[in-house]
Design a protein around this motif. Structure first.
Motif, PDB file in Angstrom:
ATOM      1  N   PRO A  56     -12.786  -7.280  -5.670  1.00  0.00           N
ATOM      2  CA  PRO A  56     -12.093  -6.248  -6.461  1.00  0.00           C
ATOM      3  C   PRO A  56     -12.268  -4.837  -5.875  1.00  0.00           C
ATOM      4  N   PHE A  57     -13.475  -4.538  -5.385  1.00  0.00           N
ATOM      5  CA  PHE A  57     -13.713  -3.247  -4.746  1.00  0.00           C
ATOM      6  C   PHE A  57     -12.797  -3.089  -3.539  1.00  0.00           C
ATOM      7  N   PHE A  58     -12.738  -4.121  -2.690  1.00  0.00           N
ATOM      8  CA  PHE A  58     -11.952  -4.009  -1.464  1.00  0.00           C
ATOM      9  C   PHE A  58     -10.455  -3.977  -1.757  1.00  0.00           C
ATOM     10  N   ASP A  59     -10.008  -4.686  -2.771  1.00  0.00           N
ATOM     11  CA  ASP A  59      -8.593  -4.605  -3.171  1.00  0.00           C
ATOM     12  C   ASP A  59      -8.197  -3.156  -3.426  1.00  0.00           C
ATOM     13  N   GLU A  60      -9.057  -2.430  -4.118  1.00  0.00           N
ATOM     14  CA  GLU A  60      -8.796  -1.020  -4.413  1.00  0.00           C
ATOM     15  C   GLU A  60      -8.940  -0.167  -3.153  1.00  0.00           C
ATOM     16  N   ALA A  61      -9.949  -0.440  -2.347  1.00  0.00           N
ATOM     17  CA  ALA A  61     -10.194   0.325  -1.121  1.00  0.00           C
ATOM     18  C   ALA A  61      -9.034   0.202  -0.144  1.00  0.00           C
ATOM     19  N   GLU A  62      -8.419  -0.958  -0.098  1.00  0.00           N
ATOM     20  CA  GLU A  62      -7.299  -1.194   0.825  1.00  0.00           C
ATOM     21  C   GLU A  62      -6.192  -0.158   0.679  1.00  0.00           C
ATOM     22  N   LYS A  63      -6.055   0.391  -0.501  1.00  0.00           N
ATOM     23  CA  LYS A  63      -5.007   1.387  -0.761  1.00  0.00           C
ATOM     24  C   LYS A  63      -5.276   2.698  -0.023  1.00  0.00           C
ATOM     25  N   SER A  64      -6.494   2.886   0.477  1.00  0.00           N
ATOM     26  CA  SER A  64      -6.892   4.157   1.101  1.00  0.00           C
ATOM     27  C   SER A  64      -7.257   4.022   2.573  1.00  0.00           C
ATOM     28  N   ILE A  65      -6.977   2.891   3.210  1.00  0.00           N
ATOM     29  CA  ILE A  65      -7.444   2.714   4.591  1.00  0.00           C
ATOM     30  C   ILE A  65      -6.355   2.857   5.648  1.00  0.00           C
TER      31      ILE A  65
END
Length: 142
Positions: free
Chosen positions: A70-79
């Motif tokens: 879940p953390f990485f799903d959200e982080a993907e939006k900013s990479i």
């Protein structure tokens, strides 16, 4: 110099040891950085110019599902458009989870450092710690 965010999840402590060694490598390179345990710290991925993510292989060679996914799903939006390095430990398999993760990050528009990430079997020994530090220094220089 660009600030590096090192975000990780660790179940047994192996990936945490890798993250700590990566922090030591970044420090030796003179880079400003934060090492962030996503289970206990909250920092925004978007606040960093360069990113490093660490997660061990879980289950059938996948990212940890309860917290990290879940953390990485959200982080993907900013990479997108950022330099990203991936690392993690494993206890079985052949690194399929890392290859899949690299493809996923590349598909998100980020540039994956060294095109493969860094994986270490089980607990990093002295050579593994040195490898983590070297990986971080090389990432800092790119």
């Amino acid at each position: 110099m660009k600030k590096v965010g090192v975000f990780y999840w660790s179940g047994s402590g192996n990936t945490e040891k890798m993250a700590e060694a990566i922090g030591a490598g970044l420090a030796a390179a003179g880079v400003e950085y934060d090492v962030v345990n996503i289970s206990s710290d909250s920092k925004n991925v978007a606040d960093y110019e360069k990113l490093m993510f660490g997660c061990p292989s879980m289950g059938a060679e996948q990212l940890e599902e309860a917290e990290f996914e879940p953390f990485f799903d959200e982080a993907e939006k900013s990479i997108s458009g950022k330099d990203v390095a991936l690392f993690g430990s494993y206890g079985w398999g052949d690194g399929e989870w890392m290859r899949n993760w690299v493809e996923r990050v590349e598909g998100s528009g980020a540039s994956v450092f060294n095109d493969e990430g860094l994986i270490i079997n089980e607990t990093p020994d002295d050579d593994g710690i040195a490898e983590c530090e070297k990986f971080a220094k090389e990432f800092a220089a790119c």
